[in-house]
Design a protein around this motif. Sequence first.
Motif, PDB file in Angstrom:
ATOM      1  N   LEU A 186     -86.471 -66.304  17.890  1.00  0.00           N
ATOM      2  CA  LEU A 186     -86.425 -66.170  16.425  1.00  0.00           C
ATOM      3  C   LEU A 186     -87.195 -64.943  15.946  1.00  0.00           C
ATOM      4  N   ALA A 187     -88.287 -64.613  16.644  1.00  0.00           N
ATOM      5  CA  ALA A 187     -89.131 -63.493  16.215  1.00  0.00           C
ATOM      6  C   ALA A 187     -88.530 -62.147  16.604  1.00  0.00           C
ATOM      7  N   ARG A 188     -87.558 -62.160  17.518  1.00  0.00           N
ATOM      8  CA  ARG A 188     -87.027 -60.911  18.054  1.00  0.00           C
ATOM      9  C   ARG A 188     -86.351 -60.078  16.961  1.00  0.00           C
ATOM     10  N   VAL A 189     -86.777 -58.841  16.832  1.00  0.00           N
ATOM     11  CA  VAL A 189     -86.151 -57.946  15.868  1.00  0.00           C
ATOM     12  C   VAL A 189     -84.900 -57.367  16.506  1.00  0.00           C
ATOM     13  N   PRO A 190     -83.731 -57.617  15.912  1.00  0.00           N
ATOM     14  CA  PRO A 190     -82.496 -57.136  16.534  1.00  0.00           C
ATOM     15  C   PRO A 190     -82.440 -55.610  16.559  1.00  0.00           C
ATOM     16  N   GLU A 191     -81.686 -55.066  17.495  1.00  0.00           N
ATOM     17  CA  GLU A 191     -81.493 -53.621  17.582  1.00  0.00           C
ATOM     18  C   GLU A 191     -80.759 -53.121  16.331  1.00  0.00           C
ATOM     19  N   GLY A 192     -81.089 -51.922  15.936  1.00  0.00           N
ATOM     20  CA  GLY A 192     -80.371 -51.315  14.821  1.00  0.00           C
ATOM     21  C   GLY A 192     -80.717 -51.974  13.501  1.00  0.00           C
ATOM     22  N   ARG A 193     -80.094 -51.483  12.465  1.00  0.00           N
ATOM     23  CA  ARG A 193     -80.428 -51.972  11.129  1.00  0.00           C
ATOM     24  C   ARG A 193     -79.480 -53.083  10.707  1.00  0.00           C
ATOM     25  N   VAL A 194     -79.823 -54.312  11.014  1.00  0.00           N
ATOM     26  CA  VAL A 194     -78.974 -55.407  10.559  1.00  0.00           C
ATOM     27  C   VAL A 194     -79.275 -55.665   9.091  1.00  0.00           C
ATOM     28  N   ASP A 195     -78.363 -56.313   8.438  1.00  0.00           N
ATOM     29  CA  ASP A 195     -78.567 -56.655   7.038  1.00  0.00           C
ATOM     30  C   ASP A 195     -79.451 -57.898   6.959  1.00  0.00           C
TER      31      ASP A 195
END
Lengths: 345, 240
Positions: free
Chosen positions: B196-205
């Motif tokens: 849950l804490a993982r920041v996804p790659e790239g700029r998600v909305d």
Amino acid sequence: MSRRDEPIVLGIETSCDETGVGIVRGHTLLANTIASSMDEHARFGGVVPEVASRAHLEAMTPTVEGALAAAGLRFSDIDAVAVTAGPGLAGALLVGVAAAKAYALGLGVPLYGVNHLAAHVAVDQLEHGPLPKPSIALLVSGGHSSLLLVPDVAQDVISLGSTVDDAAGEAFDKVARVLGLPFPGGPHIDRAAREGSGTAVAFPRGKYDDGTLDFSFSGLKTAVARWVEAREAAGEAVPVADVAASFQEAVVDVLTRKALQACARYGVKDLLIGGGVAANSRLRAMAQERCDAAGVRLRVPRPGLCTDNGAMVAALGADLVAAGVHPSTLEIPADSSLPITVVNV
Amino acid sequence: MLVLAFDTATPAVTAALHDGERVVAESTTIDARRHGELLAPAVEHVLRESGATLKDVTAIVAGTGPGPYTGLRVGLMTATALAMTAGVPAFGVCTLDALAYSARESGPFLVATDARRKEVFWARYGDPRTRLDGPRVDRPHDLPGELPVIGAGGAMYADVIGAERVRGPELPSAGALAALAAEHLATLSEEEAAELARVPEGRVDSVEKARELAVLGPPRPIYLRRPDAQVPGAPKRVTA
Ligand SMILES: [Zn+2]
């Protein structure tokens, strides 16, 4: 201080569009990692503060990770954290300052909030060794055009003059637009000018003989626009290379003239040029010529250290540590108009 | 469990520590213009007050807004940076969820905070733990229904929405944010939490994420508005 005892300093820079993270050991550069949001600003023809702030927040963690990896260090190796506290874009500065405070707090190491302009001066020591005391510094970029007397970059920086209107880099951007060249204008004008003649058009040189060490580029920018519009109105082709070269010649002539005047006036034999415009090839060439003629030693860091970066902040942080300057508190603000006389907050 | 939580998405700069059972320290200062100056000392303060150090903290939680961006980013940057040095996960929780959690409402209600520019950030809740709709940004005039409105966004537009709908609290507390996060963390394995804490790659909305996801998510801001910026036309002529 022996080499092994020199502090390892993490430097954070977010005053404009570059997220810069640098790591130094004393004056040895260990990492200089940069994420730029310039591509996102290009279509707006200038840096959009909110776009820059958003990009800093996104880029900070990966940039710090990249710098640590490049230096071959772990976070726990960091002895101090330095950060640009101003001047710059308020919202952008705040992201870097928040990050630096958290790193310092989390690592239990001292924090140094530093002046961006003084950092532009300090960075040259990473390449050319200790700065002679005193030196004259000419800082030219899209955000600043300043002449400084630097008795001691860690303690004492004195403003001798600055632009009264546009920054030098801003004039490059605006003239580039008039000539249909992309943003940021500096490198494009530099390239176009190589094919043209610097004496093709006699553009005005603002404040050339006014006896001050201030600059003015607004009149020059307008003169270029007027000259180009007159050509267009007459249905003639605009000689882009000649206009670029003549404009660049006017800017560089004024910058180097005033820098050498400052050296003469204060009896200083060392001139440093920093900031993004220091990458301009004509500025480097003319400064070298005029310094040679005046018996002044010229120092210009390589382009990667001239544009905004974290290594310059780390370098100044290392100077502050070495000078025994008191660290900053966790309460320090980001100050968008921090005066140059305040080296650290 | 020791959760360090803070929120900077409203004029409140609020920080708290929660040990899984209760709030063990909390600090709140109201100052809409000094988030960057107040937050790190507030974190230091709650740690000192509880006798804990950052090494004892098992999770860091920051309010993701929506809220005025400059302050909002201070909280999220601080959470991410602290978590990186401490080697613990950083989570984001919608600031409106924290306000809802501290509401004393039994039925459905709205939470609204000041979005400036004569607008409010708002969301609709079925109960203090359940967001049904939002977050969104709208004029107070366009808030739906007759439901009670928690938060400063209701109080400051009482004349528009009707004074009888206005309920407290006005501002979120980090204590509520920490308690809400602790409640969710207790139900998760370490692996589930890390995911849950993982920041996804790239700029998600992050807006879409906030609208669909569980209470805990990565520490990313909910902006709801695009940056003010206009693509320029041709350069302005200087001659007539
Ligand atoms: Zn700069």
